[in-house]
Design a protein around this motif. Structure first.
Motif, PDB file in Angstrom:
ATOM      1  N   VAL A   1       0.821  -1.210   0.000  1.00 40.44           N
ATOM      2  CA  VAL A   1       0.000   0.000   0.000  1.00 40.44           C
ATOM      3  C   VAL A   1       0.853   1.258   0.000  1.00 40.44           C
ATOM      4  O   VAL A   1       0.532   2.234  -0.705  1.00 40.44           O
ATOM      5  N   GLY A   2       1.946   1.270   0.771  1.00 40.97           N
ATOM      6  CA  GLY A   2       2.778   2.463   0.895  1.00 40.97           C
ATOM      7  C   GLY A   2       3.209   3.044  -0.453  1.00 40.97           C
ATOM      8  O   GLY A   2       2.878   4.189  -0.785  1.00 40.97           O
ATOM      9  N   PRO A   3       3.953   2.273  -1.271  1.00 39.46           N
ATOM     10  CA  PRO A   3       4.365   2.801  -2.582  1.00 39.46           C
ATOM     11  C   PRO A   3       3.182   3.117  -3.492  1.00 39.46           C
ATOM     12  O   PRO A   3       3.236   4.056  -4.286  1.00 39.46           O
ATOM     13  N   ALA A   4       2.098   2.330  -3.381  1.00 36.64           N
ATOM     14  CA  ALA A   4       0.942   2.529  -4.267  1.00 36.64           C
ATOM     15  C   ALA A   4       0.267   3.878  -4.038  1.00 36.64           C
ATOM     16  O   ALA A   4      -0.282   4.464  -4.973  1.00 36.64           O
ATOM     17  N   VAL A   5       0.282   4.365  -2.789  1.00 38.20           N
ATOM     18  CA  VAL A   5      -0.352   5.659  -2.509  1.00 38.20           C
ATOM     19  C   VAL A   5       0.631   6.815  -2.596  1.00 38.20           C
ATOM     20  O   VAL A   5       0.255   7.977  -2.389  1.00 38.20           O
ATOM     21  N   GLY A   6       1.913   6.493  -2.869  1.00 38.25           N
ATOM     22  CA  GLY A   6       2.901   7.544  -3.076  1.00 38.25           C
ATOM     23  C   GLY A   6       3.786   7.856  -1.898  1.00 38.25           C
ATOM     24  O   GLY A   6       4.392   8.933  -1.847  1.00 38.25           O
ATOM     25  N   LEU A   7       3.912   6.934  -0.938  1.00 38.66           N
ATOM     26  CA  LEU A   7       4.778   7.179   0.219  1.00 38.66           C
ATOM     27  C   LEU A   7       6.231   6.871  -0.124  1.00 38.66           C
ATOM     28  O   LEU A   7       6.521   6.068  -1.005  1.00 38.66           O
ATOM     29  N   THR A   8       7.147   7.508   0.596  1.00 37.86           N
ATOM     30  CA  THR A   8       8.574   7.257   0.402  1.00 37.86           C
ATOM     31  C   THR A   8       8.958   5.937   1.070  1.00 37.86           C
ATOM     32  O   THR A   8       8.179   5.341   1.823  1.00 37.86           O
ATOM     33  N   ALA A   9      10.194   5.494   0.819  1.00 37.43           N
ATOM     34  CA  ALA A   9      10.679   4.246   1.421  1.00 37.43           C
ATOM     35  C   ALA A   9      10.694   4.346   2.946  1.00 37.43           C
ATOM     36  O   ALA A   9      10.341   3.399   3.654  1.00 37.43           O
ATOM     37  N   LYS A  10      11.097   5.528   3.466  1.00 41.18           N
ATOM     38  CA  LYS A  10      11.139   5.709   4.922  1.00 41.18           C
ATOM     39  C   LYS A  10       9.732   5.681   5.508  1.00 41.18           C
ATOM     40  O   LYS A  10       9.493   5.081   6.563  1.00 41.18           O
ATOM     41  N   GLU A  11       8.771   6.315   4.839  1.00 39.32           N
ATOM     42  CA  GLU A  11       7.386   6.319   5.315  1.00 39.32           C
ATOM     43  C   GLU A  11       6.782   4.928   5.247  1.00 39.32           C
ATOM     44  O   GLU A  11       6.015   4.522   6.134  1.00 39.32           O
ATOM     45  N   THR A  12       7.138   4.177   4.213  1.00 36.16           N
ATOM     46  CA  THR A  12       6.644   2.811   4.099  1.00 36.16           C
ATOM     47  C   THR A  12       7.207   1.942   5.220  1.00 36.16           C
ATOM     48  O   THR A  12       6.491   1.121   5.801  1.00 36.16           O
ATOM     49  N   ALA A  13       8.489   2.127   5.537  1.00 34.09           N
ATOM     50  CA  ALA A  13       9.096   1.398   6.655  1.00 34.09           C
ATOM     51  C   ALA A  13       8.390   1.743   7.964  1.00 34.09           C
ATOM     52  O   ALA A  13       8.184   0.885   8.828  1.00 34.09           O
ATOM     53  N   PHE A  14       8.028   3.020   8.127  1.00 35.83           N
ATOM     54  CA  PHE A  14       7.285   3.444   9.317  1.00 35.83           C
ATOM     55  C   PHE A  14       5.938   2.724   9.389  1.00 35.83           C
ATOM     56  O   PHE A  14       5.517   2.267  10.462  1.00 35.83           O
ATOM     57  N   LEU A  15       5.249   2.595   8.241  1.00 33.41           N
ATOM     58  CA  LEU A  15       3.975   1.869   8.193  1.00 33.41           C
ATOM     59  C   LEU A  15       4.151   0.419   8.611  1.00 33.41           C
ATOM     60  O   LEU A  15       3.303  -0.151   9.308  1.00 33.41           O
ATOM     61  N   MET A  16       5.247  -0.196   8.180  1.00 31.15           N
ATOM     62  CA  MET A  16       5.492  -1.598   8.530  1.00 31.15           C
ATOM     63  C   MET A  16       5.713  -1.754  10.032  1.00 31.15           C
ATOM     64  O   MET A  16       5.187  -2.684  10.660  1.00 31.15           O
TER      65      MET A  16
END
Length: 488
Positions: free
Chosen positions: A68-83
């Motif tokens: 979901v992170g990359p699909a909605v346009g989040l950065t790698a760091k933000e995606t890691a935060f989501l995880m």
């Protein structure tokens, strides 16, 4: 429930010794001994057994935010935060389910984590919208979860309207809908990149797929259970000299950190998104009910109406709390049900220890960012098995759906056909109002609605089920010990 849950012979055959032992101990519990579900183990065994549950479901927890992170346009760091947030909230949801309070919690060795069922709808809701997309997703999850919490006492009475012909169709659609994501990852994930679809990317995905399959074939016991996780590690190590591994996220991650509440902004509420996530909640509640029925049989504590109600309350409350800490909707992890049957360790406190481990991992962002090291082609190779296992679980459920009776085959045909439209023809609904596309662009949502409506039309309205039909009880399917993925 008013009637005692019934189980098919094939489900019993999956763990005959476990069930027989558990029933014996359940009866023996009348002499003052604790039921195996309520036993506490020595600290070391409690920790290692809990860690095993975490290892079996870890890849399944971090995969949805990674999609979901990359699909909605989040950065790698933000995606890691989501995880990291997803690990943290999965731990909270697992503790609600295993320890519980008041009327919340099944109090069974029941692992909760991020549901795969919501991935495709969440992508449709938040696609390319960045933080606003995440805020709308979180708002929809909160509303859908609170409604689910209120409906839990009534839903467990309506479970007969969701037999395997419905749940099997939906689970199959979940897996099939996510397979294109794995194919995109295998090519590199970014269609505008120069190396998208390159021989290097696709070869790396193929190598990872072969590694996962080989590990499943050659390993046994606990190591076999975490074959996908091991495959991701080995694939990533191979990818480093190939030059497709990005260490950016781990360099920027904090060693210790707390998932800041509403880090992506206050939740936003949009009607179409809420409707879509309500459908996902319905799917999650149906699947959790089926898993509780199966797990109750395995541990010798049959899941009656009270247990199912408590379990659904834990699912929905955990899901409602989750967005506060930037997590997604939570539901049961089926592979952990299989792990309980395999290990015969039935203590709910072991799984609670696993929940505690998940919380600790969520408070260490650098641990979550390590997962972000996995190159998308590597994840794509494993994802083919990961998502394919979900589809296979749905097919296995459909095998118990008495397809030769009535119009069950027609129900499956229509629901699958309509559910596959967004995958096979992505522009099919291009002329429809945008407010409807959030639901229509999700094959899972549309397929679920069609399956439920047709099941009601053909199997409930206008006819009285005969005795043979009554043999087919909702939720009666084998829960496989899948290779690292739950239908959550």
């Amino acid at each position: 429930m008013a009637a005692k849950p019934r189980f098919r012979k094939d489900a019993d055959a999956a763990a005959p010794d476990v069930t027989d032992d558990a029933v014996t101990e359940s009866v023996a519990a009348g002499d003052g001994r604790k039921h195996p579900v309520d036993e506490t183990l020595p600290p070391l065994k409690m920790f290692t057994s809990g860690l095993q549950h975490v290892a079996a479901m870890y890849a399944g927890v971090v995969a949805p935010p990674l999609i979901v992170g990359p699909a909605v346009g989040l950065t790698a760091k933000e995606t890691a935060f989501l995880m990291g947030a997803s690990l943290f909230t999965a731990g909270i949801a697992t503790l609600l389910q295993t320890i519980g309070f008041w009327k919340v919690g099944a109090r069974l060795p029941f692992v909760n984590g991020v549901s795969f069922a919501g991935v495709a709808p969440m992508i449709a809701i938040g696609k390319d919208r960045g933080h606003d997309g995440i805020a709308v997703i979180f708002g929809a999850i909160i509303v859908a979860s609170l409604l689910g919490f209120v409906l839990a006492p009534y839903f467990c009475k309506l479970v007969r309207f969701f037999p395997p012909v419905v749940t099997g169709t939906v689970i199959t659609l979940i897996g099939v809908s996510l397979l294109p994501v794995a194919f995109n990852w295998s090519q590199g994930g970014n269609a505008t990149a120069d190396d998208y679809g390159s021989m290097t990317n696709i070869t790396m995905a193929a190598v990872t797929l072969v590694i996962v399959l080989a590990l499943r074939k050659l390993l046994r016991g606990f190591l076999q259970q975490i074959a996908i996780l091991l495959g991701l590690v080995i694939g990533t190590l191979i990818a480093i000299p190939a030059g497709i591994t990005d260490f950016g996220a781990i360099k920027e991650a904090d060693v210790v950190g707390f998932p800041t509440p509403f880090a992506f902004g206050a939740p936003q509420f949009e009607i179409a998104a809420i409707i879509s996530m309500c459908i996902v909640m319905l799917v999650c509640m149906t699947e959790s009910t089926a898993d509780m029925l199966a797990l109750g049989k395995i541990v010798g504590r049959p899941a009656d109406e009270k247990i199912i109600e408590g379990g659904l309350r834990a699912d929905t409350l955990g899901s409602a709390i989750s967005p506060l800490f930037n997590g997604f909707m939570c539901s049961a992890f089926a592979q952990n049900v299989g792990l309980v049957a395999m290990t015969k360790i039935r203590s709910r406190f072991v799984v609670a220890a696993g929940g505690g481990i998940l919380i600790v991992l969520g408070l260490v962002p650098v641990a979550a960012s390590v997962i972000a090291l996995v190159p998308l082609p590597v994840l794509g190779g494993a994802g083919i098995v990961l998502f394919g296992t979900v589809a296979a679980s749905g097919i296995q459920t459909l095998a118990t759906a008495a397809m030769e009776k009535g119009e069950n085959a027609l129900i499956v045909a229509a629901a699958l056909g309509i559910g596959l439209i967004p995958i096979a023809a992505p522009q099919f609904y291009h002329a429809f109002p945008e407010s409807l596309l959030v639901v229509l662009d999700s094959g899972i949502s549309t397929g679920c609605v069609v399956a439920i409506v047709l099941n009601l039309a053909f199997n409930h309205f206008g006819r009285k089920p005969d005795a043979a039909d009554e043999e087919q009880q909702p939720g009666e399917h084998v829960v496989p010990a899948a290779a690292g993925v739950g239908v959550h």
